[in-house]
Design an enzyme around this catalytic site. Structure first.
Site, PDB file in Angstrom:
ATOM      1  N   GLU A 128       0.971  -1.137  -0.012  1.00  0.00           N
ATOM      2  CA  GLU A 128       0.072  -0.013   0.115  1.00  0.00           C
ATOM      3  C   GLU A 128       0.927   1.284  -0.111  1.00  0.00           C
ATOM      4  O   GLU A 128       1.953   1.227   0.589  1.00  0.00           O
ATOM      5  CB  GLU A 128      -0.722   0.111   1.090  1.00  0.00           C
ATOM      6  CG  GLU A 128      -1.942   1.050   1.050  1.00  0.00           C
ATOM      7  CD  GLU A 128      -2.855   1.242   2.542  1.00  0.00           C
ATOM      8  OE1 GLU A 128      -2.709   0.476   3.103  1.00  0.00           O
ATOM      9  OE2 GLU A 128      -3.789   2.159   2.324  1.00  0.00           O
ATOM     10  N   GLY A 268       3.654   2.139  10.838  1.00  0.00           N
ATOM     11  CA  GLY A 268       3.246   1.384  12.298  1.00  0.00           C
ATOM     12  C   GLY A 268       3.118  -0.075  11.712  1.00  0.00           C
ATOM     13  O   GLY A 268       3.726  -0.923  12.230  1.00  0.00           O
ATOM     14  N   ALA A 269       2.265  -0.171  10.802  1.00  0.00           N
ATOM     15  CA  ALA A 269       2.017  -1.501  10.380  1.00  0.00           C
ATOM     16  C   ALA A 269       1.012  -1.725   9.244  1.00  0.00           C
ATOM     17  O   ALA A 269       0.650  -0.557   8.801  1.00  0.00           O
ATOM     18  CB  ALA A 269       1.154  -2.392  11.676  1.00  0.00           C
ATOM     19  N   MET A 270       0.779  -2.838   8.529  1.00  0.00           N
ATOM     20  CA  MET A 270      -0.020  -2.953   7.543  1.00  0.00           C
ATOM     21  C   MET A 270      -0.872  -3.960   7.589  1.00  0.00           C
ATOM     22  O   MET A 270      -0.415  -5.186   7.958  1.00  0.00           O
ATOM     23  CB  MET A 270       1.088  -2.994   6.483  1.00  0.00           C
ATOM     24  CG  MET A 270       0.327  -3.289   4.780  1.00  0.00           C
ATOM     25  SD  MET A 270      -0.775  -1.488   4.261  1.00  0.00           S
ATOM     26  CE  MET A 270      -1.777  -2.542   3.509  1.00  0.00           C
ATOM     27  N   GLU A 271      -1.896  -4.082   7.079  1.00  0.00           N
ATOM     28  CA  GLU A 271      -3.370  -4.954   7.175  1.00  0.00           C
ATOM     29  C   GLU A 271      -3.268  -5.845   6.319  1.00  0.00           C
ATOM     30  O   GLU A 271      -4.554  -6.591   5.963  1.00  0.00           O
ATOM     31  CB  GLU A 271      -4.448  -4.079   7.604  1.00  0.00           C
ATOM     32  CG  GLU A 271      -5.056  -3.452   6.214  1.00  0.00           C
ATOM     33  CD  GLU A 271      -4.762  -2.102   5.771  1.00  0.00           C
ATOM     34  OE1 GLU A 271      -3.689  -1.496   6.469  1.00  0.00           O
ATOM     35  OE2 GLU A 271      -5.256  -1.319   5.282  1.00  0.00           O
ATOM     36  N   HIS A 304      -6.299  -2.095  15.270  1.00  0.00           N
ATOM     37  CA  HIS A 304      -6.658  -1.340  14.121  1.00  0.00           C
ATOM     38  C   HIS A 304      -6.259  -2.367  12.905  1.00  0.00           C
ATOM     39  O   HIS A 304      -7.266  -2.449  11.972  1.00  0.00           O
ATOM     40  CB  HIS A 304      -5.746  -0.157  13.990  1.00  0.00           C
ATOM     41  CG  HIS A 304      -5.714   0.706  12.786  1.00  0.00           C
ATOM     42  ND1 HIS A 304      -6.594   1.986  12.815  1.00  0.00           N
ATOM     43  CD2 HIS A 304      -5.324   0.483  11.618  1.00  0.00           C
ATOM     44  CE1 HIS A 304      -6.478   2.315  11.487  1.00  0.00           C
ATOM     45  NE2 HIS A 304      -5.630   1.710  10.896  1.00  0.00           N
ATOM     46  N   GLU A 305      -5.139  -2.953  12.914  1.00  0.00           N
ATOM     47  CA  GLU A 305      -4.821  -3.784  11.622  1.00  0.00           C
ATOM     48  C   GLU A 305      -5.992  -4.878  11.706  1.00  0.00           C
ATOM     49  O   GLU A 305      -6.243  -5.240  10.448  1.00  0.00           O
ATOM     50  CB  GLU A 305      -3.341  -4.135  11.568  1.00  0.00           C
ATOM     51  CG  GLU A 305      -2.292  -3.182  11.619  1.00  0.00           C
ATOM     52  CD  GLU A 305      -2.472  -1.849  10.823  1.00  0.00           C
ATOM     53  OE1 GLU A 305      -3.151  -2.150   9.909  1.00  0.00           O
ATOM     54  OE2 GLU A 305      -1.985  -0.829  11.260  1.00  0.00           O
ATOM     55  N   HIS A 308      -9.165  -3.845  10.295  1.00  0.00           N
ATOM     56  CA  HIS A 308      -9.133  -3.610   8.803  1.00  0.00           C
ATOM     57  C   HIS A 308      -9.499  -4.962   8.299  1.00  0.00           C
ATOM     58  O   HIS A 308     -10.062  -4.592   6.885  1.00  0.00           O
ATOM     59  CB  HIS A 308      -7.752  -3.367   8.389  1.00  0.00           C
ATOM     60  CG  HIS A 308      -7.496  -1.867   8.437  1.00  0.00           C
ATOM     61  ND1 HIS A 308      -8.127  -0.778   7.597  1.00  0.00           N
ATOM     62  CD2 HIS A 308      -6.114  -1.214   8.607  1.00  0.00           C
ATOM     63  CE1 HIS A 308      -7.730   0.391   8.014  1.00  0.00           C
ATOM     64  NE2 HIS A 308      -6.589   0.138   8.238  1.00  0.00           N
TER      65      HIS A 308
HETATM   66  N1  B3K Z   1      -3.034   1.078   5.717  1.00  0.00           N
HETATM   67  C1  B3K Z   1      -1.666   1.104   6.208  1.00  0.00           C
HETATM   68  C2  B3K Z   1      -1.098   2.375   5.947  1.00  0.00           C
HETATM   69  C3  B3K Z   1      -0.183   2.320   4.455  1.00  0.00           C
HETATM   70  C4  B3K Z   1       0.572   3.351   4.169  1.00  0.00           C
HETATM   71  C5  B3K Z   1       0.903   3.565   2.804  1.00  0.00           C
HETATM   72  N2  B3K Z   1       1.987   4.884   2.926  1.00  0.00           N
HETATM   73  C6  B3K Z   1      -1.447   1.017   7.741  1.00  0.00           C
HETATM   74  C7  B3K Z   1      -2.789   1.291   8.306  1.00  0.00           C
HETATM   75  O1  B3K Z   1      -3.430   2.327   8.297  1.00  0.00           O
HETATM   76  O2  B3K Z   1      -3.452   0.651   9.220  1.00  0.00           O
HETATM   77 ZN    ZN Z   2      -5.371   1.797   8.885  1.00  0.00          ZN
END
Ligand code: B3K
Ligand code: ZN
Length: 882
Positions: A128, A268-271, A304-305, A308
């Site tokens: 992302e 922070g993290a990615m879902e 949060h993740e 998602h």
């Molecule tokens: N969806 C990702 C963020 C991605 C950022 C890309 N530049 C994490 C989050 O918001 O949960």
């Molecule tokens: Zn998010």
């Protein structure tokens, strides 16, 4: 990718792809420098599309190694490949066909941390927003949903672990010391949710049984030896899964849910579906290395993740303009989760402090943009506090306007109606309009109009008519590209208090709509009249911060003191203290600037100490109440021509006065709250520590010496207390032997733990004063600093630029030059990180003119540099234009 001129992408230009992608079959042959990617894609032409329209696939920095049509090599005349685009012509009119794209990529050389890269010997991905196109040519946009099969082949000894999205299909040896694994994700997803991880990691395992009785395997992968530090993350994950079932009716939908912690990560993290990838800072915790704030962040980000999975993954975004549809909504969900797990009021106060410190600043400066922007040059620059936090506030306002039952009904409808789709903000809002019968078209302006609304409040009590009138007037300030605004629908929770602080019953009989305890301000100017009010009431407005607005309400200090003491809305009690403190601090700043001394503030100090000593209030709230507005808060309220040194002096002065007046109370709190029991990260224990440590801050100030803090440092048995004591020493007694000893002790104790050394960096980076710059220069050469690792950069340079007003804004502008040099250097490796760092200067125009001029020239130097990334170019040009 380094493009010369960023193309402007507009929401108004949206149209669906010409080809529908049905299936994706990926095979990765992993190699640190030469990873071969074979991507088989089944497409068909969308009905009604021009029969000659070519297939266009996005790329970024790619080279094409092979292209097949239905398994046969394609004629070179049929396609054109550049690093950023693959165009394939003469494709079937309606029958499905298969395209195989072969690329070779270099994960080791990927310093942008977008696409497939290596971090500490681990292959991992970040796709992302547009990272998948750095792996293979692909219709890389969120409205292209497909079912993926992924095969991973890699050296077995170096990569015993081969992971991707979905469920594990199987694996086997592959000869020559290699092995392979296959994964299948049955849920259609966009490419930004693709993930792959390979390497050698330790694992923490658990299971979760869903409401309908399915067993889900839970796995958290961390570096070998760090497994015990993933226990809290696992606990937070299980609580999140349960909460989403109970509160939103959402169950998990695969056989396995995995989290991988890596140490080089841009955010922070990615879902990613079924395979979340985390910055290890938000997974690893134990009492010796993590603070209460770290624990709370881990809990919130894990939630949060995970959330998602439904808001983002099952229902994704049609295009990147709709980013708030997943981010704002998911932040709202994680805020609610944390509020339920912890103290709702204290959580709300922290949220509002953060919103004002970050989003209000963004919304009033050159980077202001709507929650749903209408255009962008670089989408990565729109993962902002406006999209996230204001997006969450907009969702919260829908819940406030509809009430909990209808809000739940609207959410259920959204999940039912749009599951498996790529949706829009309109789709989302329509669900709430449909279940409530309310016209939400005016409300929708919140998505499209940037700028924080200002609401001016006046009240009038007519004793003879026993009526109380509230007059409200709203103004939404102009923002870049939006000179004129329309009135918004602003839901303001309120209450009336008697002179003794009792709640009064109040229902309006004239004027705008009032539903329950919510005033609906929908016109530019509106009045609300309440009858049968026997004596002059005190108005408590915007309770629990129901609307993200700036109130202008000159309430008498006595009314504010009454609210601070008696309101039954804890948020408003805290707000009333803030409303007493901010004008006092701004006035003191002016006095200091004109060579006078700051004033005494007996009523304010009395109000603060009354809250601090009230044992019926929860400690976490008392700690919040005692932490005065920050220097940045004062700067915002001051409004322009800002001199950070004067603000610092004014705040220090008030802190000292509170410390002196409250010395005995603070000494009592320090003793009473020092627990003998083992550390526990729960909210109540954390609240007691917060109050104890706030008391310690005041004692250190009152006693003007390092003794208390040094003693606390020596006694600390957990990182919360230890890092707090170190902060007090470094910030309030910097030149003392005790401080030097503690800094050296901390460094030696944690030299093998990069995340803890980050705390050591940021504590030193935020020591106030002009010396900070030299300290930063020295620390940048320290062996454990690594300019290639985003966490290190954020801890040292980021803390300095964002959180050290007197150090960063030193009057000679030397710190601006340093930051400009760093941004230019970092931009060559990691544009996203550079662009984020650059936003630390977004409010430069609010500074007094000498500093503002120096900041502008540093920005102009950045803007004039050759080979800038699109990311940095976009931000710097908007900042200079604003
Ligand atoms: N969806 C990702 C963020 C991605 C950022 C890309 N530049 C994490 C989050 O918001 O949960
Ligand atoms: Zn998010």
């Amino acid at each position: 990718m380094r493009t010369e001129t960023g193309q402007v992408i507009r929401l108004a230009d949206y149209h669906p792809t010409d080809f529908v992608l049905e299936r994706v079959d990926l095979t990765f042959e992993l190699d640190p420098t030469k990873t071969r990617v074979e991507s088989r894609l089944i497409f068909h032409r969308r009905e009604g599309v021009d029969k000659r329209a070519p297939l266009m696939l996005d790329g970024d920095d790619l080279a094409l190694d092979g292209l097949l049509f239905d398994q046969i090599e394609m004629d070179a005349a049929q396609y054109t490949a550049t690093p950023s685009l693959l165009v394939i012509r003469d494709l079937p009119e309606s029958a499905p066909f298969e395209i195989t794209v072969i690329t070779t990529i270099n994960p080791e050389a990927n310093t942008q941390l977008m696409g497939l890269y290596r971090s500490g010997g681990i292959y991992c991905t970040q796709c992302e927003a547009e990272g998948f196109r750095r792996i293979t040519y692909f219709p890389d946009r969120p409205d292209v949903l497909a079912i993926y099969t992924v095969n991973i082949i890699a050296d077995k000894a170096a990569n015993p672990l081969l992971l991707s999205n979905g469920n594990f299909l199987g694996g086997a040896g592959y000869g020559e010391g290699k092995h392979f694994a296959a994964w299948f994700d049955p849920h259609p997803k966009p490419s930004y949710l693709f993930a792959l991880v390979a390497g050698d990691l330790g694992v923490v395992e658990d299971t979760f049984t869903t409401l309908s009785g399915r067993e889900v395997a839970l796995k958290i992968y961390v570096e070998h030896g760090k497994e015990p530090r993933a226990a809290y993350a696992m606990d937070a994950l299980k609580r999140s899964m349960k909460w989403d079932e109970e509160v939103f009716g959402r169950e998990y939908d695969l056989d396995i849910f995995m989290i991988v912690a890596v140490s080089d990560f841009n955010m922070g993290a990615m879902e990613n579906k079924g395979l979340n990838i985390f910055n290890d800072k938000y997974v690893l915790a134990d009492p010796q290395t993590a603070t209460d704030a770290d624990y709370a962040n881990i809990e919130a980000i894990i939630a949060h993740e995970y959330f998602h999975n439904w808001t983002g993954n099952r229902i994704t975004c049609r295009d990147w303009f709709q980013l708030c549809l997943k981010e704002g909504l998911t932040v709202y969900r994680d805020h609610e989760f944390s509020a339920d797990q912890r103290s709702r009021a204290v959580k709300r106060i922290a949220e509002v402090r953060h919103l004002r410190a970050e989003q209000f600043v963004e919304d009033s400066g050159p980077l202001a943009h709507p929650v749903r922007p209408a255009s962008y040059r670089e989408i990565n620059n729109f993962y902002t506090t406006t999209v996230y936090e204001k997006g969450s506030e907009v969702t919260r306002m829908i819940a406030t306007i509809l009430g909990p039952k209808l809000f739940k009904k609207g959410m259920d409808l959204y999940f039912d109606r749009h599951d498996g789709e790529a949706a829009t903000v309109e789709d989302f809002v329509r669900c709430f309009a449909d279940v409530s019968g309310r016209d939400l078209s005016q409300f929708s302006l919140w998505y499209n109009q940037a700028g924080t609304p200002h609401v001016t409040v006046t009240t009038d009590y007519d004793a003879s008519a026993k009526s109380f009138r509230i007059d409200l007037e709203q103004m939404v300030p102009p923002t870049p590209g939006q000179p004129n605004k329309q009135p918004m629908h602003i839901p303001l929770r309120f209450g009336l208090l008697s002179a003794k602080g009792a709640s009064l019953k109040a229902s309006a009989v004239e004027g705008g709509e009032v539903s329950g305890d919510v005033l609906h301000l929908t016109e530019q100017k509106q009045s609300f009249v309440f009858k049968g009010i026997k004596s002059k009431p005190v108005l408590s407005l915007n309770r629990s911060f129901s609307a993200p607005v700036i109130l202008h309400f000159s309430q008498a200090d006595t009314d504010l003191a009454l609210i601070a003491r008696h309101d039954n809305d804890l948020f408003c009690r805290w707000q009333a203290l803030t409303d007493l403190a901010l004008p006092a601090l701004c006035a003191d700043t002016k006095r200091i600037l004109s060579g006078e001394t700051a004033a005494d503030h007996p009523a304010l100090i009395e109000a603060l100490l009354a809250i601090a000593s009230d044992d019926t209030l929860e400690p976490a709230f008392r700690a919040q109440a005692l932490s005065l507005p920050s220097e940045a808060d004062i700067a915002r309220d001051y409004g322009g021509n800002i001199d950070p040194d004067a603000i610092h002096a004014a705040r220090q002065n008030l802190l000292k006065s509170v410390a002196e007046k409250g010395h005995d109370l603070f000494a009592r709190l320090c003793t009473e709250l020092a627990t003998a029991t083992a550390y526990s990260p729960d909210a109540a224990s954390a609240g007691r520590r917060a109050l104890k440590n706030t008391a310690l801050l005041y004692l250190t100030l009152a006693e003007a010496g390092p003794a208390r803090a040094a003693e606390a440092y020596g006694k600390a048995d957990n990182m919360t207390d230890l890092s707090h004591a170190l902060t007090l020493l470094a910030h309030y007694c910097p030149e003392t032997e005790e401080t030097q000893a503690a800094l050296a002790n901390f460094e030696a104790r944690y030299s093998d733990n990069a995340l803890v050394i980050d705390k050591w960096f940021s504590i030193q980076a935020t020591i106030p004063g002009t010396d900070a710059l030299e300290r930063i220069r020295t620390l940048m050469h320290y062996t454990r600093y690594n300019a290639g690792n985003p966490n290190r950069v954020r801890a040292l340079i980021g803390s300095f630029a964002f959180s050290n007003p007197t150090g960063f804004h030193r009057a000679d502008g030397a710190a601006y030059d340093l930051i400009a040099d760093e941004i230019l250097a970092i931009d060559k490796r990691n544009p996203q990180l550079a662009a984020r760092l650059l936003t630390s200067m977004r409010s430069f125009a609010m500074l007094e003119s000498n500093r503002a001029t120096k900041a502008r020239s540093a920005l102009s130097r950045i803007a004039a540099a050759q080979g800038l990334s699109n990311d940095v170019q976009d931000i710097v040009s908007r900042m200079l234009a604003g």
